[in-house]
Design an enzyme around this catalytic site. Structure first.
Site, PDB file in Angstrom:
ATOM      1  N   LYS A   1       0.848  -1.197   0.000  1.00 13.19           N
ATOM      2  CA  LYS A   1       0.000   0.000   0.000  1.00 13.19           C
ATOM      3  C   LYS A   1       0.882   1.245   0.000  1.00 13.19           C
ATOM      4  CE  LYS A   1      -3.875   1.926   2.738  1.00 13.19           C
ATOM      5  NZ  LYS A   1      -4.657   1.793   3.992  1.00 13.19           N
ATOM      6  N   SER A   7      -9.828   1.627   3.186  1.00  8.03           N
ATOM      7  CA  SER A   7      -8.981   2.403   2.302  1.00  8.03           C
ATOM      8  C   SER A   7      -7.954   1.582   1.510  1.00  8.03           C
ATOM      9  CB  SER A   7      -8.228   3.456   3.121  1.00  8.03           C
ATOM     10  OG  SER A   7      -7.304   2.849   4.002  1.00  8.03           O
ATOM     11  N   SER A  13      -9.936  -0.587   7.453  1.00  2.89           N
ATOM     12  CA  SER A  13      -9.360  -0.413   6.113  1.00  2.89           C
ATOM     13  C   SER A  13      -8.634  -1.633   5.552  1.00  2.89           C
ATOM     14  CB  SER A  13      -8.389   0.768   6.103  1.00  2.89           C
ATOM     15  OG  SER A  13      -9.108   1.970   6.071  1.00  2.89           O
TER      16      SER A  13
END
Lengths: 96, 491
Positions: B77, B156, B180
């Site tokens: 990420k 997210s 997330s």
């Protein structure tokens, strides 16, 4: 109304975020809805309850008072500067 | 091995060790795969050259020098600083930021031999539940059937969850502040683990809400998750909130089943309006555990309904402090517009550099911390947070694990909830309470919705009991045998 546009403007100033007139309108509406939603927290009895300061509050360790900061070369740091002169970051003039 | 990219990590490691496959071949296969996934916008930066270089080095190593994750390609990420690479947390304010140092978690994985093949898109600064606030455009769920109606991968960590659904890496990294990792894992049909707060170092992870942020892996299955997590956790002198508590061996009892375990079912999670297919999945989970010899116990977590508003005070408050550093001076974007003085430079830089949702949360955070409102909002919320923690403490006196659904819906269409922030916030209704208490939790795929989209089950464990958490998940996984794959055609 919990907050009006005047308060939104004040918060934006505190947060140092420049907002357009359109944004002020939208965020005032959003913030009112969100803060209204938060009102239900008032139902919770929190008398004699200590606020949480950290999720690891019972598990803090003693440690030697030495820095474990990592070393990053000055050049590498300056590569990310949006504006610089020599080895210095530059900003608009602050002292007359 | 016909399709090595779908194999378990331990079998990939074996195939490499037995020289059935070279690391370079493996990396090249994943590169080809990732290139075919461009239309889903999962990736923020491809790190192929470096990955191939590392693969060649790995192949040249003697057998005895091989590391435990030698040559395993992973996706990271874009919130983890990886030295020398762009690291922007999907924000324009960090658009061209190149991290001058490495996060502890990615360093640990590199030290174990893993190879970072790409960075993945996400919600800007991890603020969102649909990966639709990313500066590089909406991230699209690989389960999308009709591209005129693209589905969100959740958020997210949408890019990292999506890339696992499409088998674009051996595992991927996410961060979880209020759900997330778990919610996108549910939406994408993969396993997503959030360990106990303090297990993974936050050093080098771009901060959102420091008392909540935790890193964790996305994997195809629970056993891969145990392997990935084992190499991510550590006590770190550079993060004083990391724990010295020794991580239990996640493999020792992984396959020992759930006989005799007590599983709590919190009645407050049975909320009005949740689709019947999600209730059915929850029941299916209960029945499986019961069949395997676990004891199902009804529990009460009375402050559950206050968790979301509490979270949306605490997280934005912490964010407003953490994001104060983006001022256009030392790194990141600086306004190109004319400004008279330093203050105006800050305001214009931040006004132009931050996206809509980030600004919304910074305003909330600033308001609840401002003079005159601090006690009524922030301090009060931290007291309610203790009530929520006490609920879990009481429950865990009687039970070993908690079973709930992961999210109140399947993957929805991009844009469906963008206009109403509160309806978007409600996505995290089942994941936020355990986040506030710092507990370990995971999502594993449980069923397909009527629309043909994955649905996840959530297990929540007691603090530092990741071993039990994964053991419970493994047992459910073996019974469910989730074998569905996204409709990628010939990709």
């Amino acid at each position: 109304m919990l907050i009006d546009e005047k308060i939104t403007r004040k918060i934006a100033t505190l947060a140092k975020i420049d907002l357009s007139e359109q944004e002020i309108k939208e965020y005032t509406k959003d913030l009112n809805n969100i803060l209204k939603w938060m009102e239900e927290l008032k139902e919770v009895d929190v008398s004699n309850i200590k606020p949480v300061t950290s999720i690891t509050e019972n598990k803090l360790y003693e440690r030697d008072d030495i820095s474990h900061a990592i070393y990053v070369e000055q050049e590498k740091v300056l590569l990310n500067a949006p504006d610089k002169v020599g080895d210095y970051f530059t900003v608009p003039k602050v002292i007359e | 091995m016909t399709n090595i990219m779908n194999a378990d990590i331990k079998n990939i490691i074996k195939a490499i060790a037995n020289k059935e496959y070279s690391v370079e071949e493996l990396v090249n296969d994943f590169i080809k795969k990732i290139d075919k996934l461009d239309k889903f916008n999962l990736v923020s930066e491809k790190l192929y050259d470096e990955a191939i270089l590392q693969a060649k080095k790995a192949d040249a190593k003697k057998k005895e020098d091989r590391l435990p994750l030698e040559g395993i390609p992973i996706a990271v990420k874009d919130i983890f600083c990886t030295e020398g690479n762009k690291t922007s947390a999907s924000s324009n304010i960090l658009k061209n930021f190149k991290a001058p140092y490495e996060s502890t978690v990615t360093q640990s994985l590199k030290n174990a031999g893993a190879i970072i093949i790409c960075k993945t898109n996400m919600d800007e600064f991890a603020m969102g539940s649909a990966s639709d606030t990313c500066n590089l455009g909406n991230v699209i769920n690989p389960w999308t059937k009709d591209f005129s109606k693209p589905l969100t991968p959740g958020g997210s960590s949408g890019g990292s969850a999506g890339i696992m659904a499409a088998s674009g890496a051996c595992f991927s990294l996410g961060t979880d502040t209020g759900g997330s990792i778990r919610q996108p894992a549910s939406f994408c049909g993969v396993v997503g683990i959030k360990p106990t707060y303090g297990r993974c170092s936050r050093f080098g992870i771009i901060a959102f809400a420091s008392s909540l942020d935790q890193a964790g892996p996305f994997t195809k299955n629970v056993e891969d998750g145990a392997l990935a997590l084992t190499h991510m956790v550590s006590y770190d002198k550079k993060d004083s909130t990391t724990s010295m508590e020794k991580m239990p061996d996640l493999f020792k009892n992984l396959k020992n089943g759930v006989r005799g375990l007590k599983i709590g079912i919190p009645k407050q999670y049975d909320i009005e309006g949740i689709p019947s297919e999600i209730k059915d999945l929850w029941n299916k989970g209960k029945k499986i555990l019961e069949k395997l010899g676990a004891e199902i116990i009804d529990i009460s977590l009375p402050h559950t309904k206050y968790a979301l508003p509490t979270y949306y005070i605490i997280a934005p408050a912490e964010a407003s402090a953490n994001l104060a550093r983006y001022d256009g001076v030392k790194y990141g974007y600086r306004s190109k517009n004319k400004f008279e003085d330093l203050n105006e430079m800050y305001c214009k830089t931040r006004g132009e550099g931050f996206g809509k949702e980030v600004k919304r949360r910074l305003l909330i955070g600033t308001y609840v911390l401002s003079s005159g409102y601090y006690d009524a909002y922030y301090l009060h919320a931290q007291k309610v947070r203790r009530r929520i923690i006490e609920d879990f403490d009481n429950a865990f006196n009687k039970i070993d694990l908690i079973l709930t659904p992961t999210a109140p819906s399947d993957a929805f269409m991009i844009g469906e909830k963008t206009e109403d922030p509160i309806s978007m916030y409600l996505n995290d209704i089942f994941t936020v309470p355990s986040s506030l208490a710092g507990l370990p939790a995971l999502s594993l795929p449980g069923a397909m919705s009527d629309n043909g989209r994955p649905l996840g089950l959530q297990l929540i464990g007691n603090t530092f009991c990741e071993d039990l958490l994964l053991r419970g998940a493994y047992a459910i996984e073996q019974e469910i045998c989730f074998k569905n794959e996204p409709p990628l055609g010939n990709l």
